[in-house]
Design a protein around this motif. Structure first.
Motif, short mmCIF file in Angstrom:
data_model
loop_
_atom_site.label_atom_id
_atom_site.label_comp_id
_atom_site.label_asym_id
_atom_site.label_seq_id
_atom_site.Cartn_x
_atom_site.Cartn_y
_atom_site.Cartn_z
N SER A 118 0.82 -1.20 0.00
CA SER A 118 0.00 0.00 0.00
C SER A 118 0.85 1.25 0.00
CB SER A 118 -0.90 0.01 1.24
OG SER A 118 -1.76 -1.09 1.16
N GLU A 119 0.23 2.34 -0.45
CA GLU A 119 0.89 3.64 -0.43
C GLU A 119 0.84 4.18 0.98
OE1 GLU A 119 2.30 5.39 -2.85
OE2 GLU A 119 1.99 3.83 -4.35
N PRO A 120 2.00 4.34 1.66
CA PRO A 120 1.96 4.77 3.06
C PRO A 120 1.41 6.18 3.24
CG PRO A 120 4.22 4.58 2.27
CD PRO A 120 3.35 4.05 1.19
N ASN A 121 1.50 7.02 2.19
CA ASN A 121 1.04 8.40 2.33
C ASN A 121 -0.38 8.63 1.82
OD1 ASN A 121 3.47 9.24 3.48
ND2 ASN A 121 4.41 9.31 1.44
N GLU A 122 -1.03 7.54 1.39
CA GLU A 122 -2.38 7.68 0.83
C GLU A 122 -3.38 7.92 1.97
OE1 GLU A 122 -5.60 4.97 -1.66
OE2 GLU A 122 -3.63 4.18 -1.17
N LEU A 123 -4.10 9.06 1.91
CA LEU A 123 -5.04 9.38 2.98
C LEU A 123 -6.21 8.40 2.95
CD1 LEU A 123 -5.22 13.28 2.76
CD2 LEU A 123 -4.16 11.92 4.55
N GLY A 124 -6.56 7.89 4.14
CA GLY A 124 -7.70 6.97 4.21
C GLY A 124 -7.34 5.53 3.87
N GLY A 125 -6.31 5.32 3.09
CA GLY A 125 -5.86 3.97 2.79
C GLY A 125 -6.79 3.21 1.87
N GLU A 126 -6.46 1.95 1.72
CA GLU A 126 -7.19 1.09 0.79
C GLU A 126 -8.56 0.71 1.33
OE1 GLU A 126 -6.03 -2.79 -1.89
OE2 GLU A 126 -5.30 -2.68 0.15
N VAL A 127 -9.55 0.63 0.44
CA VAL A 127 -10.89 0.17 0.82
C VAL A 127 -10.90 -1.35 0.68
CG1 VAL A 127 -13.34 0.24 0.22
CG2 VAL A 127 -11.94 2.30 -0.01
N THR A 128 -11.25 -2.05 1.77
CA THR A 128 -11.28 -3.51 1.68
C THR A 128 -12.53 -3.95 0.92
OG1 THR A 128 -12.53 -3.80 3.71
CG2 THR A 128 -10.14 -3.69 3.94
N ALA A 129 -12.53 -5.21 0.45
CA ALA A 129 -13.66 -5.70 -0.33
C ALA A 129 -14.96 -5.66 0.47
CB ALA A 129 -13.37 -7.13 -0.81
N THR A 130 -14.90 -6.01 1.76
CA THR A 130 -16.14 -6.01 2.55
C THR A 130 -16.60 -4.59 2.86
OG1 THR A 130 -14.69 -6.53 4.42
CG2 THR A 130 -16.05 -8.31 3.61
N GLU A 131 -15.63 -3.68 3.07
CA GLU A 131 -16.00 -2.27 3.27
C GLU A 131 -16.66 -1.72 2.00
OE1 GLU A 131 -12.61 0.25 4.05
OE2 GLU A 131 -13.82 2.07 4.03
N ASP A 132 -16.10 -2.13 0.86
CA ASP A 132 -16.64 -1.74 -0.43
C ASP A 132 -18.11 -2.15 -0.55
OD1 ASP A 132 -15.95 -0.45 -2.73
OD2 ASP A 132 -14.99 -2.15 -3.69
N LEU A 133 -18.37 -3.42 -0.24
CA LEU A 133 -19.74 -3.95 -0.36
C LEU A 133 -20.69 -3.21 0.57
CD1 LEU A 133 -18.65 -7.68 -0.31
CD2 LEU A 133 -19.93 -6.62 -2.19
N MET A 134 -20.22 -2.90 1.79
CA MET A 134 -21.10 -2.28 2.77
C MET A 134 -21.37 -0.81 2.43
SD MET A 134 -19.76 -4.34 6.08
CE MET A 134 -20.92 -3.80 7.32
N ARG A 135 -20.38 -0.12 1.84
CA ARG A 135 -20.65 1.27 1.49
C ARG A 135 -21.53 1.33 0.23
NH1 ARG A 135 -15.17 4.29 -0.70
NH2 ARG A 135 -15.05 3.20 -2.65
N GLU A 136 -21.45 0.28 -0.61
CA GLU A 136 -22.40 0.20 -1.72
C GLU A 136 -23.82 0.03 -1.17
OE1 GLU A 136 -18.94 -1.74 -4.51
OE2 GLU A 136 -20.69 -2.99 -4.03
N HIS A 137 -23.96 -0.76 -0.13
CA HIS A 137 -25.28 -0.86 0.52
C HIS A 137 -25.75 0.51 1.01
CE1 HIS A 137 -25.45 -5.46 1.56
NE2 HIS A 137 -25.65 -5.20 0.29
N GLY A 138 -24.81 1.34 1.42
CA GLY A 138 -25.16 2.70 1.88
C GLY A 138 -25.86 3.48 0.77
N ILE A 139 -25.34 3.37 -0.45
CA ILE A 139 -25.99 4.03 -1.60
C ILE A 139 -27.40 3.47 -1.79
CG2 ILE A 139 -25.93 4.34 -4.12
CD1 ILE A 139 -23.64 5.83 -2.91
N LEU A 140 -27.49 2.14 -1.74
CA LEU A 140 -28.79 1.50 -1.97
C LEU A 140 -29.78 1.85 -0.86
CD1 LEU A 140 -27.57 -2.00 -3.27
CD2 LEU A 140 -28.08 0.09 -4.57
N ARG A 141 -29.28 1.95 0.38
CA ARG A 141 -30.16 2.33 1.49
C ARG A 141 -30.69 3.75 1.30
NH1 ARG A 141 -26.56 -0.96 4.94
NH2 ARG A 141 -27.87 -2.65 5.68
N ARG A 142 -29.85 4.63 0.78
CA ARG A 142 -30.32 6.01 0.53
C ARG A 142 -31.38 6.00 -0.57
NH1 ARG A 142 -24.99 9.86 0.84
NH2 ARG A 142 -26.48 11.46 0.16
#
Ligand SMILES: [Fe+2]
Ligand SMILES: [Fe+2]
Length: 246
Positions: free
Chosen positions: A40-64
């Motif tokens: 990973s890029e050590p200076n990347e703000l927020g860091g990498e999005v994991t696959a499960t985090e990805d799926l759950m934030r997609e649910h956030g869009i669908l919930r809205r």
């Protein structure tokens, strides 16, 4: 007794110190996964999005989107002309592109459900039902897109549309909550940390293939614009009133 307590205290302290060293060593990007820290890029703000985090934030869009449907159903019952069909059409098309064609078809049905079915147990009994719900959702989305073509919604179909929106919302609230708490954790358990890291990259590639560089960010903008058009953007309007005095 005293010596075994001291030993327990020592072991606990060693574990805490060890964990702290590990976390400090890896930074906040890849806590507890030293293998990933090299990639990973050590200076990347927020860091990498994991696959499960990805799926759950997609649910956030669908919930809205579901919140838009719930608000629309209430307005439709009170006064069908108070809802611009265009806002429902845009919501349904976002749900189709981001939810049905991407999140469900390219991720859940292609990778997650087949893996979860192989592990057995409670989680394995869900995928067939979840796929049936995806398919029913697609039928309802077709219907919403079709009845919102015109400039106005007529009183003749507004109740039927409100019923469809509400049943869609109830189905997906149950659906996404089970996926978040049963299916995604079970799927994560089928992989090593290295395999999960590979899935993070694969999901990111699929997202880019489907939508270009900013799939999630664009979806957030789209749902925010729909919320604005319906007067739903200001979250403070949803702060609950204080409870009655007892
Ligand atoms: Fe699903
Ligand atoms: Fe899902």
């Amino acid at each position: 007794m005293e010596s075994s307590k001291s030993r327990r205290d020592f072991l606990f302290a060693s574990t805490v110190v060890g964990a702290t060293v590990l976390l400090n060593g890896c930074g906040r990007l890849n806590q507890g996964n030293p293998e990933k820290s090299a990639e990973s890029e050590p200076n990347e703000l927020g860091g990498e999005v994991t696959a499960t985090e990805d799926l759950m934030r997609e649910h956030g869009i669908l919930r809205r989107a579901l919140l838009v449907y719930s608000a629309a159903a209430i307005k439709l019952r009170a006064n069908p002309s108070a809802i611009a069909p265009d806002s429902l059409q845009k919501t349904a098309k976002l749900f189709r592109a981001f939810g049905e064609e991407y999140h469900e078809k390219k991720l859940e049905e292609a990778y997650i459900f087949p893996a979860v079915k192989t592990v057995g147990g409670e989680a394995a009994s869900y995928p067939d039902i979840l796929v049936a719900q995806h398919n029913r959702g697609r039928e309802i989305t077709d219907y919403i897109i079709s009845v919102t073509q015109g400039a106005k919604l007529g009183t003749s179909n507004s109740d039927t549309l409100a019923n469809s929106l509400e049943s869609f919302v109830l189905m997906y609230r149950n659906h996404a909550a089970r996926e978040d708490t049963i299916i995604f954790p079970a799927w994560k358990q089928t992989m090593t940390a290295k395999q999960l890291d590979e899935m993070n990259d694969k999901f990111e590639d699929i997202e880019h293939e489907q939508f270009g560089a900013d799939g999630f960010e664009d979806a957030v903008k789209q749902i925010a614009a729909i919320e604005s058009s319906l007067g739903l953007a200001d979250i403070s309007q949803f702060t609950a009133p204080p409870p009655p005095k007892v």
